[in-house]
Write a protein that holds these residues in place. Sequence first.
Motif, PDB file in Angstrom:
ATOM      1  N   ALA A 195      -9.637 -85.477 -52.632  1.00 28.59           N
ATOM      2  CA  ALA A 195     -10.680 -85.764 -51.700  1.00 28.59           C
ATOM      3  C   ALA A 195     -10.157 -85.024 -50.298  1.00 28.59           C
ATOM      4  CB  ALA A 195     -10.884 -87.127 -51.361  1.00 28.59           C
ATOM      5  N   GLY A 196     -10.604 -83.904 -49.773  1.00 26.38           N
ATOM      6  CA  GLY A 196     -10.455 -83.186 -48.610  1.00 26.38           C
ATOM      7  C   GLY A 196     -11.553 -82.339 -48.317  1.00 26.38           C
TER       8      GLY A 196
ATOM      9  N   ILE B  79      -8.418 -81.413 -62.748  1.00 21.02           N
ATOM     10  CA  ILE B  79      -9.044 -82.109 -61.290  1.00 21.02           C
ATOM     11  C   ILE B  79     -10.423 -82.210 -61.822  1.00 21.02           C
ATOM     12  CG2 ILE B  79      -9.824 -81.575 -59.203  1.00 21.02           C
ATOM     13  CD1 ILE B  79      -7.261 -79.369 -59.194  1.00 21.02           C
ATOM     14  N   PRO B  80     -10.819 -83.366 -62.310  1.00 20.82           N
ATOM     15  CA  PRO B  80     -12.290 -83.484 -62.957  1.00 20.82           C
ATOM     16  C   PRO B  80     -13.331 -83.782 -61.747  1.00 20.82           C
ATOM     17  CG  PRO B  80     -10.801 -85.584 -63.034  1.00 20.82           C
ATOM     18  CD  PRO B  80      -9.854 -84.623 -62.569  1.00 20.82           C
ATOM     19  N   LEU B  81     -12.695 -83.966 -60.336  1.00 18.77           N
ATOM     20  CA  LEU B  81     -13.676 -84.235 -59.376  1.00 18.77           C
ATOM     21  C   LEU B  81     -13.311 -84.028 -58.166  1.00 18.77           C
ATOM     22  CD1 LEU B  81     -16.656 -85.623 -58.527  1.00 18.77           C
ATOM     23  CD2 LEU B  81     -15.356 -87.655 -58.525  1.00 18.77           C
ATOM     24  N   VAL B  82     -14.099 -83.487 -57.065  1.00 17.48           N
ATOM     25  CA  VAL B  82     -13.729 -83.148 -55.638  1.00 17.48           C
ATOM     26  C   VAL B  82     -14.439 -84.046 -54.776  1.00 17.48           C
ATOM     27  CG1 VAL B  82     -13.781 -81.472 -54.091  1.00 17.48           C
ATOM     28  CG2 VAL B  82     -12.290 -81.041 -56.006  1.00 17.48           C
ATOM     29  N   LEU B  83     -14.062 -84.905 -54.061  1.00 19.25           N
ATOM     30  CA  LEU B  83     -14.851 -85.450 -52.868  1.00 19.25           C
ATOM     31  C   LEU B  83     -14.650 -84.474 -51.557  1.00 19.25           C
ATOM     32  CD1 LEU B  83     -14.039 -89.051 -53.536  1.00 19.25           C
ATOM     33  CD2 LEU B  83     -16.036 -87.883 -54.321  1.00 19.25           C
ATOM     34  N   THR B  84     -15.669 -84.101 -50.940  1.00 19.65           N
ATOM     35  CA  THR B  84     -15.644 -83.420 -49.567  1.00 19.65           C
ATOM     36  C   THR B  84     -16.751 -83.899 -48.712  1.00 19.65           C
ATOM     37  OG1 THR B  84     -15.063 -81.296 -48.687  1.00 19.65           O
ATOM     38  CG2 THR B  84     -16.804 -81.400 -50.265  1.00 19.65           C
TER      39      THR B  84
ATOM     40  N   PRO C  12     -16.332 -80.244 -60.569  1.00 19.04           N
ATOM     41  CA  PRO C  12     -17.683 -81.058 -59.870  1.00 19.04           C
ATOM     42  C   PRO C  12     -17.163 -81.359 -58.565  1.00 19.04           C
ATOM     43  CG  PRO C  12     -16.921 -81.635 -62.113  1.00 19.04           C
ATOM     44  CD  PRO C  12     -15.867 -80.693 -61.863  1.00 19.04           C
ATOM     45  N   VAL C  13     -18.179 -81.539 -57.642  1.00 10.89           N
ATOM     46  CA  VAL C  13     -18.383 -81.825 -56.066  1.00 10.89           C
ATOM     47  C   VAL C  13     -19.073 -82.789 -55.997  1.00 10.89           C
ATOM     48  CG1 VAL C  13     -18.343 -81.103 -53.892  1.00 10.89           C
ATOM     49  CG2 VAL C  13     -17.483 -79.493 -55.675  1.00 10.89           C
ATOM     50  N   ALA C  14     -18.652 -83.917 -55.225  1.00 11.24           N
ATOM     51  CA  ALA C  14     -19.408 -85.101 -54.667  1.00 11.24           C
ATOM     52  C   ALA C  14     -19.217 -85.016 -53.141  1.00 11.24           C
ATOM     53  CB  ALA C  14     -19.063 -86.238 -55.138  1.00 11.24           C
ATOM     54  N   GLN C  15     -20.453 -85.272 -52.299  1.00  9.38           N
ATOM     55  CA  GLN C  15     -20.269 -85.169 -50.927  1.00  9.38           C
ATOM     56  C   GLN C  15     -21.132 -86.327 -50.326  1.00  9.38           C
ATOM     57  OE1 GLN C  15     -21.860 -80.737 -51.262  1.00  9.38           O
ATOM     58  NE2 GLN C  15     -20.809 -80.885 -49.451  1.00  9.38           N
TER      59      GLN C  15
END
Length: 326
Positions: free
Chosen positions: A14-15, A34-39, A66-69
């Motif tokens: 998360a960054g 890294i299965p997921l990134v939050l930004t 994969p990215v979630a925002q």
Amino acid sequence: MGSVPQRPMKVVFAGTPEFAAVALRALHAAGFEIPLVLTQPDRPAGRGLQLQPSAVKAFALAHGIPVAQPLSLRMDAKDLQRAQEAKDAHALLLATDYDVMVVAAYGLILPRSTLDIKPCINIHGSLLPRWRGAAPIHRAIEAGDHETGVTIMQMEEGLDTGPMLLIERTPIGPHDTTALVHDRLAALGGEMVVKVLQRMAQGQVDAVPQPETGVTYAAKIAKEEATLDFTQPASELDRKIRAFNPFPGAHGTVDGTVIKLWGAELLDGSSDVPAGQVLAADAQHGIVIACGRGTLRLTALQKPGGKRLPAAEFIKGFPLDGLRFA
């Protein structure tokens, strides 16, 4: 029988800004899954104010992560859209197979509901407990600290209050700006978080509580702080110019024009003329300004709509003889 190879730790990251992207690149290069990134959501930027992805999102997309925002992670948010996005993000985290969340300059508060899913660790750009909060690099330079560093800590609900897993120091030089220190700390943070996760995988990390003394808070930088008051000592003005480079850019007003000041040098001696008075503005002496105590030589300036220029080039297009900075 041979030993069973240990699988790489699975890290949710998360960054948002470049400081965080450096750490994400380090984790990716070190082989962590890294299965997921939050930004943060894309923001308008540039003259056309087109939506631009964060540095973290750009790296994740380029590497198929994969990215979630979400707008928020607080499921109890009063705004219905934020609350729904937080619920969706929480469900996504519950459905994601991961071992630890790494957080770096994310920009959203992690509520207890997120912290309780899996261990969360944070990369913080200061020597905790000094400079907890939003702007530790700026505040360290502005305060005249001689050193700073990076702390990797366990996250809890308090503001940067969690126990420390690793801390490393680096000096702040007399000419260091926030931009320079930021880049050093970003690289250091990337190296350190890899080291901490490798130790965690082997069960070799000790969490040390932060000292109860020496706590300071690094409040978010307000744009109005960058307006310089030349009645202050030259040493304080020098620190502000360095602290506010690159954002929000220290400035003064001369002859009705706002001039950004990107670099300065402390000079010996003082003057009995009014603070802000230009004492010299020529190729030999540079741009020398009287301050409340001491004098300052400006080395890099920028007028509205112009480029950042060395002092000798600046005065060719903007003479300062006899003028005074307000």
